[in-house]
Structure formats: C-alpha cells, structure tokens
Design an enzyme around this catalytic site. Structure first.
Site, PDB file in Angstrom:
ATOM      1  N   PHE A 106       0.815  -1.220   0.000  1.00 52.13           N
ATOM      2  CA  PHE A 106       0.000   0.000   0.000  1.00 52.13           C
ATOM      3  C   PHE A 106       0.848   1.270   0.000  1.00 52.13           C
ATOM      4  CE2 PHE A 106       0.902  -0.165   4.499  1.00 52.13           C
ATOM      5  CZ  PHE A 106       0.775   1.128   4.968  1.00 52.13           C
ATOM      6  N   LYS A 107       2.077   1.171   0.485  1.00 59.21           N
ATOM      7  CA  LYS A 107       2.908   2.365   0.602  1.00 59.21           C
ATOM      8  C   LYS A 107       3.399   2.872  -0.744  1.00 59.21           C
ATOM      9  CE  LYS A 107       4.014   1.259   5.343  1.00 59.21           C
ATOM     10  NZ  LYS A 107       4.991   0.882   6.367  1.00 59.21           N
ATOM     11  N   ASP A 108       3.169   2.114  -1.820  1.00 58.62           N
ATOM     12  CA  ASP A 108       3.504   2.603  -3.150  1.00 58.62           C
ATOM     13  C   ASP A 108       2.742   3.888  -3.476  1.00 58.62           C
ATOM     14  OD1 ASP A 108       5.401   0.706  -4.021  1.00 58.62           O
ATOM     15  OD2 ASP A 108       3.823  -0.731  -4.508  1.00 58.62           O
ATOM     16  N   ALA A 111       4.509   6.760  -1.448  1.00 53.76           N
ATOM     17  CA  ALA A 111       5.905   6.950  -1.841  1.00 53.76           C
ATOM     18  C   ALA A 111       6.018   7.606  -3.210  1.00 53.76           C
ATOM     19  CB  ALA A 111       6.639   5.614  -1.832  1.00 53.76           C
ATOM     20  N   THR A 139       7.787   0.202   4.051  1.00 53.52           N
ATOM     21  CA  THR A 139       8.157   1.590   3.774  1.00 53.52           C
ATOM     22  C   THR A 139       9.482   1.645   3.028  1.00 53.52           C
ATOM     23  OG1 THR A 139       6.947   2.556   5.625  1.00 53.52           O
ATOM     24  CG2 THR A 139       8.812   3.788   4.812  1.00 53.52           C
TER      25      THR A 139
END
Length: 434
Positions: A106-108, A111, A139
């Site tokens: 999900f951190k794509d 980021a 992360t």
C-alpha cells in the site's frame, strides 16, 4: 494553505517547508490548517468516476492553494498508475487490495506521490536532499523504489536486523545508486528514534538538507486518503453503515482514512487492528497512551511500540479523546489468532491473506459480530502475501507462487552496511556523506 505542528498549533509553515522538513522542530507532526469538505455533488458522481478523476478532485481540494491544475494532474497521474480492487471475501466483507503497485504494498501510493511532490517543490534548488527512512518492512521498499534515481535526492534507509522478511529486505537493499541501506542492531523503534533525533540535531541541519519519507511526512501520509474514496465508490452496499478495518503499526494509514472521513466520506466506524503491539487498542479501551518496547510477530510491519501518528489521529478528532474512542474501535491479536484466520479464510473461501491483512480481517469480524445486521465491512489487504512467503507457506501448507516482480528481487545482490544502535554513530555517518 499552512501546516501546523501537533505539538504547537501556533507553529505554522508552508507546504514546501512541511514536506521538505518532514518533522516540526518541536517533534510534532504537520497537519493541514483546515480540512476541506467535499460537496454533495462529488459523492453523487463518485461511483462513475475513475480512480484518477477522484484523485484530481480530492488532491485539488487539499493542495489547490499551493499547486496549479497541471501540477495536480501530474501528481495524480504519477501516483495512480495501478488499481486498488475491492474484492468480496465473504457476505458483507470485502478486501481492499492495495498491493498492485510496483513493490506490491500500500505504501507505493504515498511513496510515489511524495517523490513527485518533493521534486516539484525542490525544482531550481542547488542543494541535494537527504531522505531519511526508518522501516519495519514495506516503507523501505516503497520509498526506495519511488525515489530510485530521482535527481538531487539521496535516500538513507535504516532497518532492524532480522526483523524484516527476505523479500522486503531485497526490495530496497538491491537497488544501489542513490539508495543507501543500513542494518541496525535493534528494533524498528530504535531506527525511528535515530531518524527523529537527526531531524532535531542542529549540526546536521546546518550542514545538510534532511527530510523524511515515512508516514510522518504529509506528502507520504495525505495521498493515502485516495483509496478510501475509491473503495467507497466501488462498494455495492451503500445503503448500509460502513466499517473499515485498518491493520496498523505506525497508524499513518488509519489517519489517512480519518482524513477522508473528515472530508465527508460516509465511513461510520474505523477499526484499529493490531498485533500484540497493542498500545493504541489499549488506549481505545480506556487506558492512557503509553509507548512500550515493540515485540516481534509474524505481521512484522506492524511491530511498532511507539506509533508516531497517534497524535495526528488525536488532532483529526480535535484532540477530543472521548470522540476518538467513540469513532474508532480497537482490537489486537496474537500470532496464533492471525494464523488461524489465514487458514480459515483460505479453506472456506480460497482467498489468501497476508498476516497483516489477516489482522485487519479479524478486527473487522470482531466488530461486525458485535453489530451483525447494521454494517458492511472492508478490511485493508496492505501487501501481497508473497512478500511474506515463508510465513504464508508455513501457515497455509502451500508453496505460494511469487509474482514475477517479486521473484526478480530475490536474484539481486544486497548492498548494505551494518550500523550500531547508536545515534552518535549514525550522525557521524551522515556528516561523512556530505
């Protein structure tokens, strides 16, 4: 718009300073001075809008005072290059799959948005930015891949020795170039503490431009609200109350959902689901917020004993603890609970969850059990199960096939250095790299 510190509402800065500094001088997290509410007409059109169209509208409302339409479009188009499908798992329970991006986590979203916005804001600057990142797993991979080869940016990643999965580690340690990785002899909280101490160190800040790409940075945190709008737009049962369960460690993802709620998205209840690192569920059950040493679990990305975003969550509810406890329900689960849920769901539905998604599923099931007829529920599946293949294979008794994007990382050579759990050593390293 200006952004204030959660530790001092009178301390306000511009968007550029909030993004580039990452953390306020008083260690507070930056918050938008005001939160726009989307008009009724927006929610009427939402089910027919594309993910990108939703992004233009929401990011425009949040950043329109500082960025022009072309910049907003560029930001959204750079970020939303993959889907976030809503998948029915059981009657009344859906999984929001957030793992279809470049690093399958999900951190794509955050980021990619953060790297693009940072490069926009630094255009014309002569100084190189050092992005400091503490990671418990995803992360590091998302930020490393999001910032890889971005001109004028150097990324320094701290991660706890032996506490991230092999695939997670390889996703950020095999890139090289402007990505520098350091294995710390400690826990995630130790890595996070060293990064925060660096932001507050006068000598470091006098000699270099430091920023963060953790969820403490608004540019990482805010864009995560987009997939909550998208999930609601694709939900068939809009006539029921909606509960969303967020598997949580540092609590930025939950904070982004609450931000969407504050903008008018009709989410009735949030469920904060954690492993045995339970400081926030304990708070929600009436105890004082009290940080504790983190404990290792099979849902390792949530092994956080002192979640940075807790005070941002409070700020979103006007620092009203009673309102926070009313709107958010908390549950925690041990590894045995997590493994049982993974097995049960696969055997009964064929759906394979990663350990973090399983914690989110359990929190949602517990909440719906208490409210059986009134709610439809969504849990966030935050990473592809293949990122935790050894755990998933052992728990489910399978040999999970890895997506090609993940498998290729296993062939890469790790490039990292060992680092003592000592801020003086970290500071010396940074000063030498000027």
């Amino acid at each position: 718009m200006q952004y204030y510190s959660t530790n001092n509402p009178d301390h306000k800065v511009s968007l550029k300073e909030a993004v580039i500094k990452g953390l306020a001088p008083d260690q507070g997290l930056y918050m938008p001075e005001s939160i726009p509410e989307m008009p009724v007409s927006f929610f009427e059109k939402l089910p027919s809008m594309s993910f990108q169209e939703i992004g233009y509208a929401v990011i425009g409302a949040l950043f329109g005072e500082d960025l022009n339409e072309e910049q907003i479009k560029d930001l959204v188009d750079h970020t939303l290059i993959f889907d976030a499908p809503l998948v029915k798992v059981e009657e009344g329970i859906y999984s929001l799959e957030l793992f279809h991006g470049p690093t399958l986590a999900f951190k794509d979203f955050g980021a990619r948005f953060c790297s693009k916005l940072m490069s926009m804001l630094m255009e014309g600057e002569q100084r190189k930015v050092k992005v400091l990142v503490a990671t418990s797993g995803d992360t590091g991979s998302a930020v490393a891949n999001g910032f890889y080869n971005v001109p004028g940016v150097e990324v320094i990643i701290l991660y706890p020795k032996g506490k991230v999965s092999e695939l997670q580690e390889k996703q950020f340690t095999t890139l090289g170039g402007n990505i520098h990785c350091f294995e710390v002899d400690g826990m995630f909280d130790d890595c996070q503490r060293m990064v925060k101490d660096a932001f507050l160190d006068k000598e470091l800040n006098d000699n270099m431009l430091l920023t963060s790409a953790n969820s403490i940075n608004i540019a990482r945190w805010i864009p995560q609200c987009l997939y909550y709008f998208y999930a609601w737009s694709r939900l068939p049962e809009k006539n029921k109350k909606l509960a969303i369960s967020v598997p949580s460690g540092n609590f930025g993802n939950l904070g982004a959902g609450i931000l969407a709620q504050r903008m008018g998205l009709p989410i009735h209840t949030f469920v904060a689901s954690t492993n045995i690192n339970r400081v926030v569920p304990d708070f929600l059950h009436g105890l004082d917020f009290k940080a504790m040493p983190s404990v290792s679990t099979i849902s390792n990305s949530m092994d956080v004993g002192n979640p940075s975003n807790f005070f941002r969550l409070l700020a979103l509810y006007g620092n009203d603890e009673a309102l926070f406890r009313e709107k958010v329900k908390g549950f925690y689960f041990d590894d045995e609970d997590t493994a049982k849920a993974m097995k049960k769901v696969m055997e009964e539905t064929g759906y394979v969850m990663d350990p973090h998604g399983a914690v989110g599923y359990l929190g949602l099931r517990n909440f719906i059990k208490m409210n059986p007829s009134d709610f439809v529920g969504i849990f966030l599946e935050t990473a592809h199960p293949g990122k935790f293949k050894s755990v998933v294979d052992k728990v489910l008794g399978i040999d999970l096939e890895l997506p090609a994007r993940l498998a290729q990382f296993l062939n890469g050579e790790k490039k990292y250095e060992e680092l003592k759990n000592d801020f003086a050593a970290f500071k010396s390293l940074l000063l030498k790299s000027r």
